[in-house]
Write an enzyme that holds these catalytic residues in place. Structure first.
Site, PDB file in Angstrom:
ATOM      1  N   ASP A 181      -1.990  87.096 -65.194  1.00  9.08           N
ATOM      2  CA  ASP A 181      -2.799  88.298 -64.968  1.00  9.08           C
ATOM      3  C   ASP A 181      -3.786  88.465 -66.127  1.00  9.08           C
ATOM      4  O   ASP A 181      -4.977  88.742 -65.922  1.00  9.08           O
ATOM      5  CB  ASP A 181      -1.930  89.559 -64.922  1.00  9.08           C
ATOM      6  CG  ASP A 181      -0.991  89.598 -63.728  1.00  9.08           C
ATOM      7  OD1 ASP A 181      -0.115  88.737 -63.647  1.00  9.08           O
ATOM      8  OD2 ASP A 181      -1.155  90.494 -62.874  1.00  9.08           O
ATOM      9  N   GLY A 230       4.370  82.491 -59.756  1.00  6.49           N
ATOM     10  CA  GLY A 230       3.509  83.652 -59.542  1.00  6.49           C
ATOM     11  C   GLY A 230       3.490  84.041 -58.072  1.00  6.49           C
ATOM     12  O   GLY A 230       2.830  84.988 -57.683  1.00  6.49           O
ATOM     13  N   ASP A 285       6.190  84.988 -55.971  1.00  2.00           N
ATOM     14  CA  ASP A 285       7.613  85.288 -56.075  1.00  2.00           C
ATOM     15  C   ASP A 285       8.477  84.954 -54.856  1.00  2.00           C
ATOM     16  O   ASP A 285       9.499  84.316 -54.981  1.00  2.00           O
ATOM     17  CB  ASP A 285       7.805  86.776 -56.409  1.00  2.00           C
ATOM     18  CG  ASP A 285       7.030  87.188 -57.657  1.00  2.00           C
ATOM     19  OD1 ASP A 285       6.088  86.489 -58.046  1.00  2.00           O
ATOM     20  OD2 ASP A 285       7.374  88.232 -58.235  1.00  2.00           O
ATOM     21  N   ARG A 305       8.093  94.104 -50.104  1.00  2.00           N
ATOM     22  CA  ARG A 305       8.650  93.471 -51.308  1.00  2.00           C
ATOM     23  C   ARG A 305       9.705  92.420 -50.944  1.00  2.00           C
ATOM     24  O   ARG A 305      10.136  92.330 -49.801  1.00  2.00           O
ATOM     25  CB  ARG A 305       9.287  94.545 -52.206  1.00  2.00           C
ATOM     26  CG  ARG A 305       8.372  95.668 -52.625  1.00  2.00           C
ATOM     27  CD  ARG A 305       7.382  95.275 -53.688  1.00  2.00           C
ATOM     28  NE  ARG A 305       8.004  94.673 -54.862  1.00  2.00           N
ATOM     29  CZ  ARG A 305       7.319  94.139 -55.871  1.00  2.00           C
ATOM     30  NH1 ARG A 305       6.000  94.136 -55.844  1.00  2.00           N
ATOM     31  NH2 ARG A 305       7.943  93.601 -56.898  1.00  2.00           N
ATOM     32  N   TYR A 344       4.240  90.632 -49.399  1.00  2.00           N
ATOM     33  CA  TYR A 344       4.037  89.977 -50.702  1.00  2.00           C
ATOM     34  C   TYR A 344       3.422  88.581 -50.568  1.00  2.00           C
ATOM     35  O   TYR A 344       2.263  88.472 -50.207  1.00  2.00           O
ATOM     36  CB  TYR A 344       5.397  89.952 -51.381  1.00  2.00           C
ATOM     37  CG  TYR A 344       5.424  90.215 -52.861  1.00  2.00           C
ATOM     38  CD1 TYR A 344       4.466  90.960 -53.511  1.00  2.00           C
ATOM     39  CD2 TYR A 344       6.473  89.703 -53.616  1.00  2.00           C
ATOM     40  CE1 TYR A 344       4.550  91.191 -54.878  1.00  2.00           C
ATOM     41  CE2 TYR A 344       6.580  89.935 -54.984  1.00  2.00           C
ATOM     42  CZ  TYR A 344       5.605  90.678 -55.607  1.00  2.00           C
ATOM     43  OH  TYR A 344       5.688  90.901 -56.947  1.00  2.00           O
ATOM     44  N   GLU A 370      -3.004  95.491 -54.719  1.00  6.26           N
ATOM     45  CA  GLU A 370      -2.353  94.283 -55.239  1.00  6.26           C
ATOM     46  C   GLU A 370      -2.570  93.131 -54.258  1.00  6.26           C
ATOM     47  O   GLU A 370      -2.889  92.019 -54.638  1.00  6.26           O
ATOM     48  CB  GLU A 370      -0.852  94.558 -55.442  1.00  6.26           C
ATOM     49  CG  GLU A 370      -0.104  93.414 -56.109  1.00  6.26           C
ATOM     50  CD  GLU A 370       1.363  93.728 -56.373  1.00  6.26           C
ATOM     51  OE1 GLU A 370       1.860  94.765 -55.881  1.00  6.26           O
ATOM     52  OE2 GLU A 370       2.011  92.937 -57.077  1.00  6.26           O
TER      53      GLU A 370
HETATM   54  C1  GLC Z   1       4.083  89.772 -59.168  1.00  3.52           C
HETATM   55  C2  GLC Z   1       3.255  88.571 -58.725  1.00  3.52           C
HETATM   56  C3  GLC Z   1       2.862  87.757 -59.943  1.00  3.52           C
HETATM   57  C4  GLC Z   1       2.127  88.648 -60.932  1.00  3.52           C
HETATM   58  C5  GLC Z   1       2.926  89.904 -61.270  1.00  3.52           C
HETATM   59  C6  GLC Z   1       2.126  90.921 -62.055  1.00  3.52           C
HETATM   60  O1  GLC Z   1       5.282  89.388 -59.727  1.00  3.52           O
HETATM   61  O2  GLC Z   1       3.948  87.799 -57.809  1.00  3.52           O
HETATM   62  O3  GLC Z   1       2.063  86.665 -59.570  1.00  3.52           O
HETATM   63  O4  GLC Z   1       1.833  87.953 -62.091  1.00  3.52           O
HETATM   64  O5  GLC Z   1       3.343  90.538 -60.094  1.00  3.52           O
HETATM   65  O6  GLC Z   1       0.947  91.258 -61.374  1.00  3.52           O
END
Ligand code: GLC
Length: 428
Positions: A40, A165, A167, A200, A352, A396
């Protein structure tokens, strides 16, 4: 989009990034994610550079101040205690001066470094700051190849879905079956208190995320042991493409600063890995797939991970095949690029990483498509992303069918990418 629309969107994006600025680092969004996250931050710095170059460099420098002695750059830095997030520092227990998590995230730092460096208006500062970051970023790459590619194949594995990243991607479902859940400490999730639980990951997934954390913690976060001790070892094409691209970009900056040996080392490594990436190509799917290192099999899951491979300099015919998949998606979806193939019965448009559109991914994909000569489609992804913002704000992630905003609101990296999109489309 008129000039006043551009102005309005620019100002809104800057407002979101500033609102999440904590001085020397930026949180992804307040409430849901109250700390500094690795990728991020790097992508945020690219956006910050449009209104405060100095602050953009600081963002990356802060991240690297928390690099581990072995070279790993952790996925979360817990600068200030906040019990609104789980699992917090006490669960990770990594024993660092400032608490951090014990796993890493997609290494976009080399790419972000080059972007900041090449666009910088203050050349002297850029040279000085890039020169200081170079060896740290290289050390992180060294760490990857030493610890996550023990057989020297040129491809690194992730040991936890959070490292990718992405999840709760469908990519991990099968491999996750091998991760037990017995013996984990009782816990209360906090994410579902900030965001709609149906957007989620599920409880079963969370149990496994935590089992892995506790397992690695029992091994004292000794990275020389974790790879072989992990029941979850997945080679993700998107993740490897980012590492390859960052290696090549790091080499370009090193070259520009006269660090020719460093440039040569990193270029050679990127080339070796790019060749190795071909092991993940699937003719049947027309895209790259994840490889489960514990079984040696490709994972039958057509996710965005395989499309993100275009972020590295893959062969033109591979990029063309990826372009075809994205074009086909656009026939059934209002917004592209979905994080999973909408034709797969496991696709979930609001959950997600199992279907939604993420602007950071769109950004990397359009960048890769453009480099591969797929300019029309690159422009289309970019336009589509800006339309999404117009309709739904800086969320997001978004439902690709309706554009509905999902997850957390007023999201930093989404706003940072919008600044990039405005600039790339010649509007700034
Ligand atoms: C979630 C996302 C990840 C990101 C984090 C903070 O865990 O899957 O990619 O870095 O959120 O935004």
């Amino acid at each position: 989009m008129s000039a006043s629309d551009t102005n309005r969107i620019f100002n809104l994006a800057v407002e979101v990034v500033k609102e999440n600025d904590r001085g020397t680092y930026t949180v992804p969004t307040k409430g849901l994610y109250p700390f500094q996250w690795n990728w991020d931050s790097c992508l945020t710095a690219i956006g910050q550079a449009y209104f405060d170059e100095d602050r953009a460099w600081t963002e990356m420098e802060t991240l690297f101040e928390h690099q581990w002695p072995d070279g790993m750059v952790p996925h979360i830095i817990f600068h200030v205690y906040d019990d609104g997030y789980f699992p917090g520092p006490d669960v990770w227990n990594t024993n660092r001066p400032t608490p951090t998590s014990g796993i890493t995230q997609p290494p976009v730092a080399g790419f972000a470094l080059r972007r900041l460096f090449e666009r910088s208006k203050d050349r002297a500062a850029a040279e000085r700051r890039a020169r200081a970051l170079l060896p740290k970023i290289e050390k992180w790459s060294d760490w990857f190849y030493a610890n996550r590619d023990p057989k020297g194949e040129g491809l690194v594995a992730i040991l936890h879905p959070w490292e990718a990243g992405r999840d709760n991607s469908i990519d991990w479902d099968e491999a996750f079956e091998r991760v037990p859940t017995d013996g984990i400490a009782p816990y209360t999730r906090r994410d579902t208190q900030h965001a709609d639980p149906s957007h989620r990951p599920t409880k079963e997934q969370y149990d496994r995320y935590l089992w892995l954390v506790e397992h690695f913690r029992d091994l004292n976060w000794d990275n020389s042991k974790l790879h072989d001790a992990s029941p979850f070892q997945v080679v993700d094409p998107g993740f490897n493409a980012i590492l390859i691209r960052s290696g090549a970009d790091l080499a370009a900056v090193a070259e520009a600063l006269g660090e020719t040996e460093m440039a040569a080392r990193n270029r050679a490594r990127a080339e070796k890995s790019l060749a190795a990436l071909e092991r993940l190509w699937s003719d049947e799917y027309g895209q790259y797939l994840c490889l489960d290192r514990t079984t040696g099999e490709l994972v039958k899951s057509a996710s965005i991970g395989g499309l993100m491979a275009v972020f590295a300099a893959i062969p033109a015919e591979r990029a063309a095949s990826i372009a075809k998949i994205i074009t086909r998606q656009a026939e059934t979806l209002r917004y592209i690029v979905a994080s999973h193939d909408p034709a797969d019965p496991r696709f979930e448009g609001k959950r997600y990483w199992r279907g939604p559109v993420w602007l950071i991914v769109n950004y990397m994909i359009q960048d890769g498509l453009r480099a591969a000569g797929q300019t029309d489609l690159a422009d289309r992804v970019l336009q589509n992303s800006l339309e999404l913002i117009e309709q739904s704000g800086f969320a997001e992630y978004y439902d690709p069918q309706t554009g509905e905003p999902c997850g957390g609101g007023r999201f930093t990296w989404t706003a940072a990418m919008v600044l990039e999109f405005l600039a790339l489309s010649g509007r700034l």
